[in-house]
Structure formats: structure tokens, C-alpha cells
Design an enzyme around this catalytic site. Structure first.
Site, short mmCIF file in Angstrom:
data_model
loop_
_atom_site.label_atom_id
_atom_site.label_comp_id
_atom_site.label_asym_id
_atom_site.label_seq_id
_atom_site.Cartn_x
_atom_site.Cartn_y
_atom_site.Cartn_z
N TYR A 31 0.82 -1.21 0.00
CA TYR A 31 0.00 0.00 0.00
C TYR A 31 0.86 1.27 0.00
O TYR A 31 0.50 2.27 -0.62
CB TYR A 31 -0.94 0.01 1.21
CG TYR A 31 -2.24 -0.72 1.00
CD1 TYR A 31 -3.00 -0.52 -0.15
CD2 TYR A 31 -2.73 -1.60 1.96
CE1 TYR A 31 -4.21 -1.17 -0.34
CE2 TYR A 31 -3.94 -2.26 1.79
CZ TYR A 31 -4.67 -2.04 0.64
OH TYR A 31 -5.87 -2.71 0.45
N HIS A 44 -7.36 1.85 -0.09
CA HIS A 44 -7.41 1.59 1.34
C HIS A 44 -8.84 1.45 1.84
O HIS A 44 -9.16 0.53 2.60
CB HIS A 44 -6.74 2.74 2.11
CG HIS A 44 -5.27 2.57 2.30
ND1 HIS A 44 -4.71 1.68 3.18
CD2 HIS A 44 -4.23 3.20 1.70
CE1 HIS A 44 -3.40 1.75 3.13
NE2 HIS A 44 -3.08 2.68 2.23
#
Length: 252
Positions: A31, A44
Site C-alpha cells: 500500500y 485503502h
């Protein structure tokens, strides 16, 4: 049909220590490679949705190297100085962000408490047909959640010998396809059967216990769903490090 698989190697000056439940650590590293704020927020917090379910449409493998030591008292693995993972995504934007960030970074990357650098990035081509023998590089998990007579929720994980294992995976692939393309696949055929004896794996992801299966399987299906299987992963919880598959002869 050709699809790309990314192999990322992290290198340290010392042995690499990871907790036995390290999926969330690798997920966090991936991420962080998204360097565009709006897309990072989308991945997210939302992802691609269908029927009120969210799909991130990427997956990653377990660490490919075997640990040098399993310290059960401290609950961690000791890995060599170089560790690798596979990463795949059917989302070209996500794949592009991660890949570009990896090849352009000159900074050190912390994998848990280990200071590492990216020492190697490989793009591996996989030619996918409508029938393949595959090997799991992270466990496949599929399940149903029930409400008991006591009004509490219970999760039942299917094993590869139950028909629901294959049908649930098929439905999951169809849902992912609809979440990404906003339409059903033209051909929704898909099946998975074990070859040999699958191995049950119990994984802790943060505070949750997840059961999955590793091994050699034969999968067969439409081009659309085979593509989704190899790129986004098989089964549930792919973005938490479950269901990444490769062709069985890829690493020979």
C-alpha cells in the site's frame, strides 16, 4: 492470454525477522508504494464494489524463502538477508503504481523492523490457457458465515473436497469481474479440484484466525475468469495475502 506477475526481492544487511503472522506487514508495504493520494485512499478505504462487497483485486504470496529458524517462544520467523514475494493485480493502475514506485525508489524500506532495500524486481510472463495445473503461493480460503441459534455469528471454512469450495470460488470470481467491469462475464464457467493432498493452513491476520489450503490444483474455466483468478487471486481475502496462484511449472 498473457499475464504479468511481479517478483519483488527485499535485501537487508542482516537476517530478516518477521512475526509468524506477517501478512498485514507485506500488505502495508504494498500500500505504501501507491504514491498518488486519491488512488491510495480508494484502495485503502473502498476498492471495487459489487452487491455491497468490496474487492481490492490484488494478491501477494507468502515469503518465498524458507525461514532459517522458527522461534515459537518469541513467535517469529528468522529469514535470510534476502526475501522475495510475488505480487499480482488485475487492476492495471494499481500494478503500475506499485511497479513504478518500486523501480524508482532509492529509499530504504522498512519491512516490520527490518531496514531493507529493493534489490531486484522481475516481471514474469504467464501464458494462461482455459485449463491449468496451478500451485498456491499463499493459502486459498473460502467460507460462509452463519447465525447460530444463540444469535452469534460462526464462520465455516470449506475444504477442497467439499463442492462449496469450487462453487464459492467461482461465484467470488464472477463478483470480482462484475465489480471491475460493471457487467457479468460472457462465460462464467469455472471449477477447481485438488491434485494430491491439500495442506490446511491456519493464519492469524491481526486479530482474526483464517483457515486456508495450499497445494496443487487443477483449474478450468472461461478466459475471463481464468484471467481474474491468476491476477486477482482465488477465493476470499486476496488483498490480505490469500489465494495467489502460479502455473505449477513456473518456478521449475
Amino acid at each position: 492470454m498473457m499475464r504479468m506477475l511481479c517478483k519483488i526481492t527485499f535485501s537487508s544487511n542482516d537476517k530478516i525477522f518477521l512475526p509468524m503472522s506477517y501478512n498485514y506487514i507485506i500488505q502495508g508495504v504494498l500500500y505504501k508504494f501507491i504514491n498518488e493520494d486519491s488512488f491510495a485512499d480508494f484502495m485503502h478505504n473502498k476498492g471495487y464494489t459489487y452487491n455491497k462487497r468490496s474487492y481490492k483485486l490484488f494478491s501477494f504470496s507468502n515469503v518465498l524463502e524458507k525461514p532459517l529458524l522458527v522461534d515459537r517462544e518469541k513467535k517469529h520467523f528468522v529469514f535470510p538477508k534476502d526475501i522475495s514475494i510475488y505480487f499480482s493485480s488485475i487492476d492495471n493502475e494499481f500494478f503500475k503504481y506499485v511497479f513504478n514506485s518500486i523501480i524508482n525508489t532509492e529509499d530504504f524500506i522498512y519491512v516490520s523492523q527490518n531496514r531493507t532495500s529493493i534489490s531486484k524486481v522481475e516481471l514474469i510472463k504467464q501464458k494462461i490457457s482455459e485449463k491449468e495445473v496451478i500451485k498456491t503461493m499463499s493459502p486459498i480460503t473460502t467460507y460462509s458465515t452463519f447465525v447460530t441459534f444463540e444469535n452469534s455469528k460462526k464462520t465455516y471454512y470449506y475444504n477442497p473436497y467439499e463442492k462449496e469450495f469450487s462453487t464459492n470460488i467461482q461465484k467470488n470470481l464472477i463478483n470480482k469481474y462484475q465489480a471491475l467491469y460493471d457487467e457479468p462475464p460472457q462465460n462464467s464457467e469455472f471449477s477447481i479440484v485438488p491434485r494430491g493432498t491439500p495442506h490446511e493452513k491456519i493464519i492469524k491476520y491481526k486479530d482474526f484466525i483464517i483457515k486456508g489450503y495450499t497445494g496443487i490444483f487443477e483449474i478450468e474455466g472461461s478466459k475471463e475468469l481464468m484471467d481474474m483468478a491468476f491476477c486477482a487471486g482465488l477465493g476470499s481475502k486476496n488483498s490480505q495475502g490469500f489465494g495467489l496462484i502460479i502455473k505449477n511449472d513456473l518456478d521449475k
